[in-house]
Design a protein around this motif. Structure first.
Motif, PDB file in Angstrom:
ATOM      1  N   ALA A  49       3.693  -2.809  16.297  1.00  0.00           N
ATOM      2  CA  ALA A  49       2.809  -3.701  15.541  1.00  0.00           C
ATOM      3  C   ALA A  49       2.682  -3.239  14.097  1.00  0.00           C
ATOM      4  N   LYS A  50       2.534  -1.927  13.908  1.00  0.00           N
ATOM      5  CA  LYS A  50       2.434  -1.403  12.545  1.00  0.00           C
ATOM      6  C   LYS A  50       3.745  -1.603  11.799  1.00  0.00           C
ATOM      7  N   LEU A  51       4.854  -1.412  12.489  1.00  0.00           N
ATOM      8  CA  LEU A  51       6.152  -1.619  11.851  1.00  0.00           C
ATOM      9  C   LEU A  51       6.307  -3.058  11.374  1.00  0.00           C
ATOM     10  N   ARG A  52       5.955  -4.009  12.231  1.00  0.00           N
ATOM     11  CA  ARG A  52       6.089  -5.417  11.843  1.00  0.00           C
ATOM     12  C   ARG A  52       5.176  -5.752  10.673  1.00  0.00           C
ATOM     13  N   LYS A  53       3.977  -5.154  10.642  1.00  0.00           N
ATOM     14  CA  LYS A  53       3.079  -5.393   9.526  1.00  0.00           C
ATOM     15  C   LYS A  53       3.658  -4.820   8.242  1.00  0.00           C
ATOM     16  N   ASP A  54       4.227  -3.613   8.334  1.00  0.00           N
ATOM     17  CA  ASP A  54       4.842  -2.999   7.156  1.00  0.00           C
ATOM     18  C   ASP A  54       5.979  -3.854   6.621  1.00  0.00           C
ATOM     19  N   SER A  64       6.411  -6.939   6.957  1.00  0.00           N
ATOM     20  CA  SER A  64       5.977  -8.252   6.475  1.00  0.00           C
ATOM     21  C   SER A  64       5.786  -8.249   4.963  1.00  0.00           C
ATOM     22  N   PHE A  65       5.586  -7.054   4.370  1.00  0.00           N
ATOM     23  CA  PHE A  65       5.453  -6.963   2.918  1.00  0.00           C
ATOM     24  C   PHE A  65       6.765  -7.262   2.210  1.00  0.00           C
ATOM     25  N   LEU A  66       7.863  -7.232   2.950  1.00  0.00           N
ATOM     26  CA  LEU A  66       9.167  -7.472   2.337  1.00  0.00           C
ATOM     27  C   LEU A  66       9.466  -8.953   2.177  1.00  0.00           C
ATOM     28  N   PRO A  90       0.839  -1.214   0.000  1.00  0.00           N
ATOM     29  CA  PRO A  90       0.000   0.000   0.000  1.00  0.00           C
ATOM     30  C   PRO A  90       0.868   1.256   0.000  1.00  0.00           C
ATOM     31  N   GLN A  91       0.312   2.353  -0.534  1.00  0.00           N
ATOM     32  CA  GLN A  91       1.062   3.608  -0.612  1.00  0.00           C
ATOM     33  C   GLN A  91       1.448   4.116   0.767  1.00  0.00           C
ATOM     34  N   ALA A  92       0.570   3.976   1.754  1.00  0.00           N
ATOM     35  CA  ALA A  92       0.896   4.445   3.100  1.00  0.00           C
ATOM     36  C   ALA A  92       2.090   3.690   3.671  1.00  0.00           C
ATOM     37  N   THR A  93       2.160   2.395   3.374  1.00  0.00           N
ATOM     38  CA  THR A  93       3.291   1.597   3.834  1.00  0.00           C
ATOM     39  C   THR A  93       4.573   2.026   3.137  1.00  0.00           C
ATOM     40  N   VAL A  94       4.477   2.353   1.856  1.00  0.00           N
ATOM     41  CA  VAL A  94       5.657   2.815   1.116  1.00  0.00           C
ATOM     42  C   VAL A  94       6.236   4.062   1.774  1.00  0.00           C
ATOM     43  N   ALA A  95       5.363   4.987   2.175  1.00  0.00           N
ATOM     44  CA  ALA A  95       5.826   6.215   2.829  1.00  0.00           C
ATOM     45  C   ALA A  95       6.554   5.894   4.131  1.00  0.00           C
ATOM     46  N   ARG A  96       6.025   4.921   4.881  1.00  0.00           N
ATOM     47  CA  ARG A  96       6.687   4.559   6.141  1.00  0.00           C
ATOM     48  C   ARG A  96       7.985   3.804   5.891  1.00  0.00           C
ATOM     49  N   LEU A  97       8.045   3.011   4.835  1.00  0.00           N
ATOM     50  CA  LEU A  97       9.294   2.314   4.504  1.00  0.00           C
ATOM     51  C   LEU A  97      10.412   3.324   4.269  1.00  0.00           C
TER      52      LEU A  97
END
Length: 284
Positions: A60-65, A67-69, A21-28
């Motif tokens: 928790a949000k970090l681990r979810k983000d 997990s896409f890797l 997701p785009q929001a996850t990309v921003a956090r990455l």
């Protein structure tokens, strides 16, 4: 400590990009900045809690983000800083770096070209263009300002992957058209006007005035909240004894590195929002 996430063998960052997701990309991108700070400080392993605090998110949000890797690794080790940094760079398309051209050699354009942080993050400015006779030919951060009339030929020679527009509002669309005609498909504009481009072009806009307006709103809201009488917090029983654990050398190094990264995050907590669709932009 948390889990180490690694992509399965043979799976490239490009193969994973479509599911993020785009929001996850921003956090990455934020995690990448923190990891770069840790690497500079010589930190080899970081926990999810430490990384999350420095990035301004919960663990928790970090681990979810992350997990896409790829799938989870061995639990109890933490994140290998160098490996996770490389993985995020791969997913964000930074492994090979990017060549950037900039149209508009005014104050903002010259400041951006002279900023060394882009080079450290894999973005190399290879060309700067303008149409003002008094500006063409000047040297800016080691680059000679070129005449925008020769943009198409220069782009063919420089082979950039990203373009930046820093021209006045009334010239932004013309600059965008020239870049699109030259073959650029990734454009960042600092002009606070809506630009029109083909659906195949990824166009993003940064409106600094809107960011300042958002800060103004937050300041007023925070001031209103501070003026309200605070409710008395209920008393909580305190333990009679507190056990302290002496910090290890690794923990001290991580905390010192994250202190700098967390300060940087606090100073820049707002980012431009993602465009709703290709070929269009939205105001942050």
């Amino acid at each position: 400590m948390t889990e180490q996430h690694e992509a399965p063998g043979g799976v490239s960052g490009r193969a994973l990009q479509k599911d993020i997701p785009q929001a996850t990309v921003a956090r990455l991108a934020t995690y990448l900045r923190v990891l770069a700070t840790l690497a500079d400080e010589g930190v080899a392993i970081v926990s999810s809690e430490e990384l999350a605090v420095a990035a301004g998110v919960n663990s928790a949000k970090l681990r979810k983000d992350l997990s896409f890797l790829g799938p989870n690794g061995v639990r109890g080790v933490g994140y290998d800083v160098a490996r996770l940094r490389t993985r995020i760079e791969d997913v964000l398309g930074l492994s090979q770096g990017h060549r950037v051209v900039l149209v508009g050699a005014g104050n903002l354009g010259r400041a951006l070209v002279g900023y060394g942080g882009f080079q450290r993050r894999g973005f190399t400015v290879v060309g700067i263009f303008d149409n003002h006779p008094e500006v063409i030919g000047l040297s800016v951060a080691g680059l000679v300002v070129r005449d925008v009339a020769g943009l198409a030929e220069a782009v063919a020679a420089l082979d950039p992957t990203i373009a930046v527009i820093t021209v006045p509002d009334d010239a932004a669309q013309q600059a965008c058209d020239g870049l699109v005609a030259a073959g650029l498909q990734s454009i960042l504009s600092f002009a606070p006007v809506e630009l029109i481009a083909p659906a195949t072009v990824e166009l993003r806009r940064v409106d600094l005035a809107v960011e300042l307006q958002m800060l103004s709103f937050e300041r007023v809201r925070n001031a209103d909240n501070a003026s309200e009488p605070a409710a008395k917090a209920p008393e909580v029983a305190r333990p009679s004894r507190i056990s302290h654990r002496a910090p290890t050398a690794h923990t001290s190094a991580v905390h010192q590195a994250l202190k700098h990264s967390a300060a940087a995050h606090t100073a820049s907590s707002h980012t431009a929002t993602e465009p709703s669709s290709k070929g269009s932009v939205v105001t942050p």
